[in-house]
Design a protein around this motif. Structure first.
Motif, mmCIF file in Angstrom:
data_model
loop_
_atom_site.group_PDB
_atom_site.id
_atom_site.type_symbol
_atom_site.label_atom_id
_atom_site.label_comp_id
_atom_site.label_asym_id
_atom_site.label_seq_id
_atom_site.Cartn_x
_atom_site.Cartn_y
_atom_site.Cartn_z
ATOM 1 N N VAL A 413 0.813 -1.222 0.000
ATOM 2 C CA VAL A 413 0.000 0.000 0.000
ATOM 3 C C VAL A 413 0.842 1.266 0.000
ATOM 4 O O VAL A 413 0.309 2.377 -0.095
ATOM 5 C CB VAL A 413 -0.960 0.011 1.208
ATOM 6 C CG1 VAL A 413 -1.979 -1.105 1.085
ATOM 7 C CG2 VAL A 413 -0.197 -0.096 2.530
ATOM 8 N N GLY A 414 2.156 1.125 0.118
ATOM 9 C CA GLY A 414 3.034 2.288 0.132
ATOM 10 C C GLY A 414 4.421 1.886 0.583
ATOM 11 O O GLY A 414 4.723 0.700 0.753
ATOM 12 N N ASN A 415 5.262 2.889 0.761
ATOM 13 C CA ASN A 415 6.634 2.670 1.203
ATOM 14 C C ASN A 415 6.917 3.430 2.485
ATOM 15 O O ASN A 415 6.247 4.418 2.806
ATOM 16 C CB ASN A 415 7.627 3.119 0.130
ATOM 17 C CG ASN A 415 7.600 2.243 -1.104
ATOM 18 O OD1 ASN A 415 7.196 1.081 -1.048
ATOM 19 N ND2 ASN A 415 8.028 2.794 -2.226
ATOM 20 N N LEU A 416 7.959 2.985 3.180
ATOM 21 C CA LEU A 416 8.381 3.632 4.410
ATOM 22 C C LEU A 416 9.839 4.072 4.266
ATOM 23 O O LEU A 416 10.765 3.329 4.575
ATOM 24 C CB LEU A 416 8.234 2.661 5.590
ATOM 25 C CG LEU A 416 8.452 3.227 6.988
ATOM 26 C CD1 LEU A 416 7.443 4.319 7.293
ATOM 27 C CD2 LEU A 416 8.353 2.118 8.029
ATOM 28 N N PRO A 417 10.069 5.298 3.757
ATOM 29 C CA PRO A 417 11.423 5.864 3.746
ATOM 30 C C PRO A 417 11.647 6.649 5.039
ATOM 31 O O PRO A 417 10.694 7.000 5.737
ATOM 32 C CB PRO A 417 11.409 6.787 2.534
ATOM 33 C CG PRO A 417 9.980 7.238 2.427
ATOM 34 C CD PRO A 417 9.114 6.146 3.012
#
Length: 490
Positions: A413-417
């Motif tokens: 559902v998305g990324n975690l930078p």
């Protein structure tokens, strides 16, 4: 410092740039599509070398320009540490910053005998394939003589391609609105120089994800602009904003707090110059540049779902009639009960869903998400760490064990930078330390899982998986702790 140059920035002229040159529309080209024999990067390298040789107190020097983003050096000089992050000013500030930097480089190119139509190229990594690799001119030290070289992580200087999950802008470009924490451009914030927690989707991916994955200078806002590839990366982010705003139905903020917000920079002659949001939206007519086209990569995507109507953004300071319309209150319907520690390997956490809250909303979340205005959001909160790792994590919902790559991608559902995590823990001024927060909308996935009878209204499992190349097993990343993962409904 004596670098063989005569006078300071105020004495410098751009006599080689005629009035016609100044009025021309400069074309920023794809660095990977430059024809054989093209000298764009050679001129850039020569200008970078010249700027690195200038006195650090010269506003047109490489050191000073990088410090205008962020720096570790104290006390700060005028206009240092100005970058806007986690804010709806992220895109506008960086467009202004890039515009004046390009003017400084162009004037330097001309002073060194280069063309007056020089323009900063962009790194179109979102096209995938070969273009997802850092351009060769930036990879090799050449015995310390290459001004474009910097130490970087994840083997990118060896030609390792960045994974498409990190470089793709598809999710950000699909957001219907500019303003909003889970929308394209970010949530409403004051105009100060703090690191806020209202990131737009373009700031998270590909912007922050590419910063983190490149590592080295690029993973920390205090040093990022010292890497010569920073400017090609941000030219691409600016190009993606140009592409998003050119699409039917998309528009930049009309709120005067955004349009009238002024920031100041140094021009090519070393003098201060202001710009506002209203003065940078038409890049060709107001700023004198445009972009050549880029072919976007086709990435695996979940089954399409009907588009959702936008939810108005809430004003930070004035939710009354004079400000943006206040939306319905976002209900917290579930939250994890213990923190998650990330050290470069997969980690999961259960998010219990409060049955009483769900009942008060009417029916199950999945069914409600199918209603016209129902939206479900996942937030990763209180993200803390002393140092940003080179690792970017994908965020997956209800990922089964042993899932295929295709199934896993449909649950991402998305990324975690973590770009900016150091600044959140060590803020400037009187701001207190705080963790980062990442919010993504997961309504389409919840709809699909509900339709497949695969959504559980009692509990959601959230998994964090490292994306791309990671260090060998046993060598932990600098630890990052997630305080809470929550589920919200509007």
């Amino acid at each position: 410092m004596d670098n063989g140059r005569q006078g300071d920035a105020s004495d410098r002229t751009t006599a080689g740039v005629t009035e016609a040159d100044a009025m021309a529309v400069h074309v920023r080209r794809n660095v990977w599509k430059l024809p054989d024999g093209d000298q764009t990067l050679a001129h850039y390298a020569a200008a970078v070398r010249e700027m690195k040789g200038r006195d650090p107190g010269d506003p047109t020097s490489w050191f000073y320009q990088a410090a205008m983003h962020k720096t570790t050096v104290t006390p700060p000089k005028p206009l240092w540490n100005g970058c806007q992050h986690g804010s709806w000013f992220f895109l506008s500030w960086h467009r202004m910053y890039l515009y004046f930097f390009e003017r400084i480089v162009r004037a330097t190119v001309v002073d060194l005998g280069g063309p007056a139509d020089w323009a900063l190229p962009f790194w179109g990594y979102d096209a995938g394939g070969t273009q997802a690799r850092i351009p060769p001119a930036f990879r090799e030290s050449q015995g310390g003589t290459n001004p474009l070289f910097a130490q970087r992580g994840n083997r990118v200087n060896l030609g390792q391609a960045l994974p498409f999950q990190i470089t793709s802008a598809a999710s950000a470009l699909a957001r219907p609105k500019f303003v909003g924490e889970a929308e394209f451009g970010g949530g409403i914030t004051p105009g100060g120089d703090s690191i806020w927690n209202r990131h737009g989707q373009i700031e998270l991916t590909p912007h922050g994800a590419v910063h983190n994955h490149l590592g080295g200078l690029m993973k920390n806002p205090r040093t990022a602009a010292q890497d010569p590839v920073f400017w090609l990366h941000h030219a691409n982010i600016d190009r993606l904003w140009f592409e998003w705003s050119s699409r039917p139905g998309h528009s930049n903020p009309t709120d005067l707090r955004w349009r009238d917000q002024e920031y100041r920079f140094f021009d090519a002659d070393g003098t201060e110059a202001p710009l506002t949001g209203a003065g940078i939206e038409d890049i060709a007519n107001q700023l004198g540049y445009t972009y050549e086209s880029n072919v976007a990569i086709t990435t695996p995507t979940p089954t399409p779902t009907p588009p959702l109507p936008p939810v108005p953004e809430m004003s930070m300071s004035n939710p009354n009639a004079s400000g943006p319309t206040r939306p319905e209150r976002r209900e917290l319907v579930g939250a994890s009960q213990h923190p998650v520690r990330l050290v470069g390997r997969a980690a999961s956490v259960a998010v219990p869903i409060d049955e009483r809250t769900v009942r008060s909303l009417g029916v199950g979340l999945g069914a409600m998400a199918a209603e016209a205005r129902g939206r479900v959001y996942l937030s990763v909160e209180d993200i803390e760490g002393d140092e940003s790792p080179d690792t970017v994590y994908g965020i997956y919902v209800n990922l089964p064990d042993g899932a295929s790559e295709e199934l896993a991608e449909s649950r991402r559902v998305g990324n975690l930078p973590f770009f900016g995590i150091e600044l959140a823990q060590d803020p400037r001024g009187d701001e207190h330390p705080h963790g980062l927060r990442v919010t993504v909308e997961i309504t389409p996935l919840v709809r699909r899982l509900e339709a497949e009878n695969a959504w559980d209204d009692h509990e959601m499992l959230v998994t964090f998986l490292p994306l791309g190349f990671t260090e060998p097993e046993g060598e932990d990343d600098p630890p990052v702790q997630i305080g809470r993962v929550s589920l919200g409904y509007t």
